[in-house]
Scaffold this motif. Sequence first.
Motif, short mmCIF file in Angstrom:
data_model
loop_
_atom_site.label_atom_id
_atom_site.label_comp_id
_atom_site.label_asym_id
_atom_site.label_seq_id
_atom_site.Cartn_x
_atom_site.Cartn_y
_atom_site.Cartn_z
N HIS A 199 -6.61 2.25 3.91
CA HIS A 199 -5.23 1.81 3.70
C HIS A 199 -4.51 2.93 2.94
O HIS A 199 -5.11 3.95 2.62
N CYS A 234 1.67 -0.86 2.71
CA CYS A 234 0.55 -0.06 3.19
C CYS A 234 1.13 0.91 4.20
O CYS A 234 1.91 0.53 5.05
N GLU A 236 -0.81 3.11 6.11
CA GLU A 236 -1.85 3.63 7.00
C GLU A 236 -2.17 2.52 7.97
O GLU A 236 -2.56 1.43 7.55
N CYS A 238 -3.72 -0.10 9.73
CA CYS A 238 -5.03 -0.63 9.31
C CYS A 238 -5.41 -1.88 10.07
O CYS A 238 -6.24 -2.65 9.63
N HIS A 242 -1.07 -4.95 9.88
CA HIS A 242 -0.71 -3.83 9.00
C HIS A 242 0.74 -3.91 8.54
O HIS A 242 1.06 -3.69 7.37
N MET A 245 1.46 -5.92 5.51
CA MET A 245 0.72 -5.62 4.29
C MET A 245 1.70 -5.03 3.27
O MET A 245 1.72 -3.85 2.97
CU LIG Z 1 -3.40 -1.37 5.15
#
Ligand SMILES: [Cu+2]
Length: 290
Positions: A199, A234, A236, A238, A242, A245
């Motif tokens: 992340h 977040c 990245e 993921c 995602h 997040m």
């Molecule tokens: Cu993430």
Amino acid sequence: MSSQDRTNSRRRTRTKVLALAATGALLLTGCSEQAQRGWLPNEDRDNTNHTGMLQDLWVNSWIAALAIGLLTWALIIWCIVAYRRRKNDTGYPRQLSYNLPLEIFYTGVPLMLVLTLFFFSDNTQRTVNEHVDSPLVVDVRAKQWAWDFNYSYEGQEKYFAGKQAHLTGESGVEEDLPTLYLPVDVPVEFQLNSRDVIHSFWIPAFLQKLDMFPGRTNYIHLTPQVEGTFQGKCTELCGEYHSEMLFNVEVVSESEFTDYLQTLPDGHLGEEYDKKPAEVARQSTADEGE
Ligand SMILES: [Cu+2]
């Protein structure tokens, strides 16, 4: 005046007007507050003890790049116009090779530019990454797809467990988002950990982000300097949720922060949630299929 001349002069006037409008628009945007920040996401220059410095590096690099770009374009256009092929020209123009001063010049100048940019980037990066003994340590545990925050402050160990995005039922509900509380003007150390996949921890208004790897801790040290509500995410890719997040950041006074800590349970969330979110995710998908 022939009709051809009239068309040409009209065309020239139109070009002039367009050029003026474009320059005016550029100047106007150039004066806006956003432009002065280089369109960075921090509304206040001093959101943290690092944002001012990072903003300066970004904006000055842009100014340098723009100045060099303008000079280069001007030289290119000048060469194209001044050395264009004339009506009576025949054969090739004079050929130049092994011109040592010229070669030294066009090797040396870019080298100096790169070294200058490197010097300022490295300086800023060293300052930003410097380890600071911080009274507040927040061990951030990323998981698919939420955040847990472990606070260590004045001998207390408290934790907040975020609801995972795929379990909340509705998407993007602000009240369901985890909130990270930070006291203003208190240095904080973030210990960035992940329980499952890679992340990345990002508070855009703080201009700092760092990846979070399973089995390895990354650190961010900073001091929030302005009270307010910010957004975190977040950054990245993921997995499925995602984009949800997300988290909120509340920078509050120190007394508000201590009051908030009292509302949290004692303890520390470590690796124990390992893989659990993924199992629950599969279960809820299976329920939907029935
Ligand atoms: Cu993430």
